[in-house]
Write an enzyme that holds these catalytic residues in place. Sequence first.
Site, PDB file in Angstrom:
ATOM      1  N   ASP A  85       0.866  -1.185   0.000  1.00  0.00           N
ATOM      2  CA  ASP A  85       0.000   0.000   0.000  1.00  0.00           C
ATOM      3  C   ASP A  85       0.898   1.229   0.000  1.00  0.00           C
ATOM      4  O   ASP A  85       2.123   1.118   0.102  1.00  0.00           O
ATOM      5  CB  ASP A  85      -0.946  -0.031   1.202  1.00  0.00           C
ATOM      6  CG  ASP A  85      -0.185  -0.032   2.524  1.00  0.00           C
ATOM      7  OD1 ASP A  85       1.055  -0.035   2.513  1.00  0.00           O
ATOM      8  OD2 ASP A  85      -0.836  -0.028   3.578  1.00  0.00           O
ATOM      9  N   ASP A 116      -7.832  -7.791   0.233  1.00  0.00           N
ATOM     10  CA  ASP A 116      -6.835  -8.036   1.277  1.00  0.00           C
ATOM     11  C   ASP A 116      -7.459  -7.696   2.608  1.00  0.00           C
ATOM     12  O   ASP A 116      -8.388  -6.873   2.686  1.00  0.00           O
ATOM     13  CB  ASP A 116      -5.601  -7.157   1.088  1.00  0.00           C
ATOM     14  CG  ASP A 116      -5.824  -5.761   1.634  1.00  0.00           C
ATOM     15  OD1 ASP A 116      -6.411  -4.932   0.915  1.00  0.00           O
ATOM     16  OD2 ASP A 116      -5.449  -5.497   2.796  1.00  0.00           O
ATOM     17  N   CYS A 118     -10.921 -30.347   5.977  1.00  0.00           N
ATOM     18  CA  CYS A 118     -10.021 -29.282   5.536  1.00  0.00           C
ATOM     19  C   CYS A 118      -8.661 -29.887   5.184  1.00  0.00           C
ATOM     20  O   CYS A 118      -8.202 -30.824   5.827  1.00  0.00           O
ATOM     21  CB  CYS A 118      -9.860 -28.236   6.642  1.00  0.00           C
ATOM     22  SG  CYS A 118      -8.602 -27.001   6.260  1.00  0.00           S
ATOM     23  N   CYS A 163      -5.727 -28.220   5.179  1.00  0.00           N
ATOM     24  CA  CYS A 163      -4.587 -27.425   5.657  1.00  0.00           C
ATOM     25  C   CYS A 163      -3.640 -28.303   6.476  1.00  0.00           C
ATOM     26  O   CYS A 163      -4.001 -29.409   6.871  1.00  0.00           O
ATOM     27  CB  CYS A 163      -5.066 -26.242   6.515  1.00  0.00           C
ATOM     28  SG  CYS A 163      -5.413 -26.676   8.222  1.00  0.00           S
ATOM     29  N   CYS A 197      -5.139 -29.393  10.008  1.00  0.00           N
ATOM     30  CA  CYS A 197      -6.225 -30.380   9.985  1.00  0.00           C
ATOM     31  C   CYS A 197      -5.755 -31.724   9.445  1.00  0.00           C
ATOM     32  O   CYS A 197      -6.105 -32.775   9.983  1.00  0.00           O
ATOM     33  CB  CYS A 197      -7.404 -29.850   9.168  1.00  0.00           C
ATOM     34  SG  CYS A 197      -8.188 -28.406   9.918  1.00  0.00           S
ATOM     35  N   HIS A 225      -4.575 -22.663   9.121  1.00  0.00           N
ATOM     36  CA  HIS A 225      -5.931 -23.094   8.761  1.00  0.00           C
ATOM     37  C   HIS A 225      -6.715 -21.926   8.145  1.00  0.00           C
ATOM     38  O   HIS A 225      -7.360 -22.083   7.114  1.00  0.00           O
ATOM     39  CB  HIS A 225      -6.685 -23.638   9.977  1.00  0.00           C
ATOM     40  CG  HIS A 225      -8.132 -23.849   9.696  1.00  0.00           C
ATOM     41  ND1 HIS A 225      -8.608 -24.985   9.066  1.00  0.00           N
ATOM     42  CD2 HIS A 225      -9.204 -23.026   9.867  1.00  0.00           C
ATOM     43  CE1 HIS A 225      -9.915 -24.862   8.882  1.00  0.00           C
ATOM     44  NE2 HIS A 225     -10.308 -23.682   9.365  1.00  0.00           N
TER      45      HIS A 225
HETATM   46 ZN    ZN Z   1      -7.692 -26.684   8.412  1.00  0.00          ZN
END
Ligand code: ZN
Lengths: 406, 376
Positions: A104, A281, A320, A322, A325, A352
């Site tokens: 920015d 964002d 999930c 990620c 998880c 996550h």
């Molecule tokens: Zn996750």
Amino acid sequence: MEGDKALNFRIIAKCPKTRARSSHLTLAATSPYGTQTLVKTPVFMPVGTNGTLKGLLPEQIETCGCNMMLSNTYHLASRPGSKIVVAAGGLHKFMNWKNGLLTDSGGFQMVSLSKLMKLDENGVIFTSPYDDSVETTLTPEGATAIQHEIGANIIMQLDDVISSTHSDHDRFVEATHRTIRWYDRCKTQHNGYEAKQNLFPIVQGGLDPELRAFCAQEIAARDPPGIAIGGLSGGECKSDFIKMVACSTENLPENKPRYLMGVGFAVDLILCSALGVDMFDCVYPTRTARFGCALVGLGIKINLKWAVFQNDTSVIEPGCDCYACVNNHKRSMINHLLKKRNTIACHLISQHNVRFQMRFMNKIKDAIASGDLPKLILQTLDQHYKTREDYPDWVLTALEILKIEA
Amino acid sequence: MQFSQMKNGRNVRHGFIKFPTDSPRENLTTCFSLPLCLQYTKDGFVPHLTWDLLKHVPDNSAPALIPLCSMYDLIPTLQSSGQKLSDFISSDFNRQIFLTDQDVLVKRRQGFNSSDFIPIWTESGRKNIYPTDLLNCVNVFKPDAYRLLADGETNKESSNKRLDKSVHNTAQLTKKSFNIEGQSCKIKPVFGSIVGGWNLKQRLISIEHLKSYDVDGYIIDGLLAEDLLNESTDTKENLNALITYICSHLPLNKPRALFGPLKPERVADAVSAGIDIFDSSYCSYLTSIHTALVLQSKAFPFEATSKLLNLADDSFKHDFTVIEKDCCCYTCFKGFTRAYLNHLINVKEMLGSILINLHNLYVYYDFFNQISYLTH
Ligand SMILES: [Zn+2]
Ligand SMILES: [Zn+2]
């Protein structure tokens, strides 16, 4: 990449029912350390304020499916200082991130530090929050030059930001015109950098549709590589916000990416995507992680500090993909870490949440391609509001603009 | 538990240790060469690091040293899940566990020790742990080895009276641990503790007492972190003499452990004196003070000297070199510079501690691997 452009924008699917589109946004490398980056939009960019994303290694950020992030010029210019970032070989090299970066202009910090600043046609005068005795003048040229030093793929013009709840209409008119003049000054400063970095102008205009349309058309006429929608998320009512997003995208050219600053809640992301925004964002997913909050489903927030999770042996969100998880980090274990104020909890939830945002944006992209975006919007709203009677006014306004029957 | 050791030409113990396991995990490492350095943990994790990042540390999946005080509050959760701790933490944990009562880096309040229980401090305050409580914890956590309760809260300044009490308390606690009604404390390999501070006579009494019990290994306790970190030559020599003396009175066929923050030079001395098992708490200690460990003359681990870089120092602001030029750790290999680490420390960003700890652990474990290579 085609020719000497630092950005290539190709729309690959358009939603048949809303203004949404999905695209391939290709960014050229800005330094030998960076690589050409293909960003699929609509995209959510997490915010790594200080040249690092909340305890995640660059490779962990990539594993989350993220290849575009934001960093704050104002913070980097204060610490470590842009001279150090230049000496390091640019921000990509300094932080070891070869993918896309956006900075920015530092203008948003003007609003949050407005007590400390003076503003005139020349620029803005700050005092450092770390040292009262240090005064810095930020001009459009200066803001652009600092961003050249930092070396992000997309950089922002300095804009005249005023809170959208400001009551003086003349001040909005002044700010809008000044923002256009400042864009011209930034653009002059940007001469010679066009093949590496992309300077985005910012659409201002407060909450006045005519002023916004005027501003959008003025800057579009200057053929920028992409355009940001600014002057919002400053405390205005949500109905005004969504109307102004709609008004901005309506007046922007089809063939350029549109970036809406500071938006990151699921409902906002999907409605603004439907209105034709391509880039977002927000600090939200990583900031909320620090307080123990994880995002699940279609953007529902659960606080893993809650006692109900003390004996919960399921992962943050079953299904999930990620790191946290997939490796069976249990809600109860994270609850334990949060009680102990162990930062590992934050690392796990951040990974996550960043992955969650990426998955949510993927759902939006898929829905755009398949024509199911209105359905996904209603599913998302169903998770956030008990009944359709509970939809807030601004959501109804958005649905009305999008001609989606609730 | 299997333990095999012999002395090599340098008169240094080497060999291996194997902790029995009932885990169905196929790729679980259970056999470790000596000297073994356990992974120091807090709340089930190496400080600042998720377990996947340990792939960047050459620790050969060393067992985790887990302090009871950091996991005590998790007992009801574990009981309700029916899982043992090593399966509970995460699926990429995949290590054996050595359970101790105290955290070697946490300074504890004095004056609560007794011959019946030892105090630990948890989130919910002080808990007095009796031998039966510890056995219950072992039944829940199911570690692969654990340490019996002991009163080792003594430092260099402790009076003779206090040392006397520490030896007496430990003797009583050991006796009670072996006499729990209806249960045997030997459900897992047990390590007994030798206390007595810096007093050789007290140490001998402690050793003699412990010899009458069937422990699987010995822990040299009664040395606090502040003393182990003390840089004076006097401390170094006294510590060396103390450890050598204690080891010379211990049976050869059982492993000896010394836990707490030890710089590489002290580790080398302790290995020479006869210690087999250590832990990585020194790395976390250094990381907590923003300091990176650099080893000189690495090729000769017994002559290695360590150098410390305080990365918070302003002199690193413009230093675009990595912590150590030829270091193969994740941080140095990927090119994270001293200037970047200095910046991360200045803005209090968590990534700084992650990167510094990865470097420190790499250097520390590399050092252990060199000793082990040299002595075999
Ligand atoms: Zn996750
Ligand atoms: Zn290194």
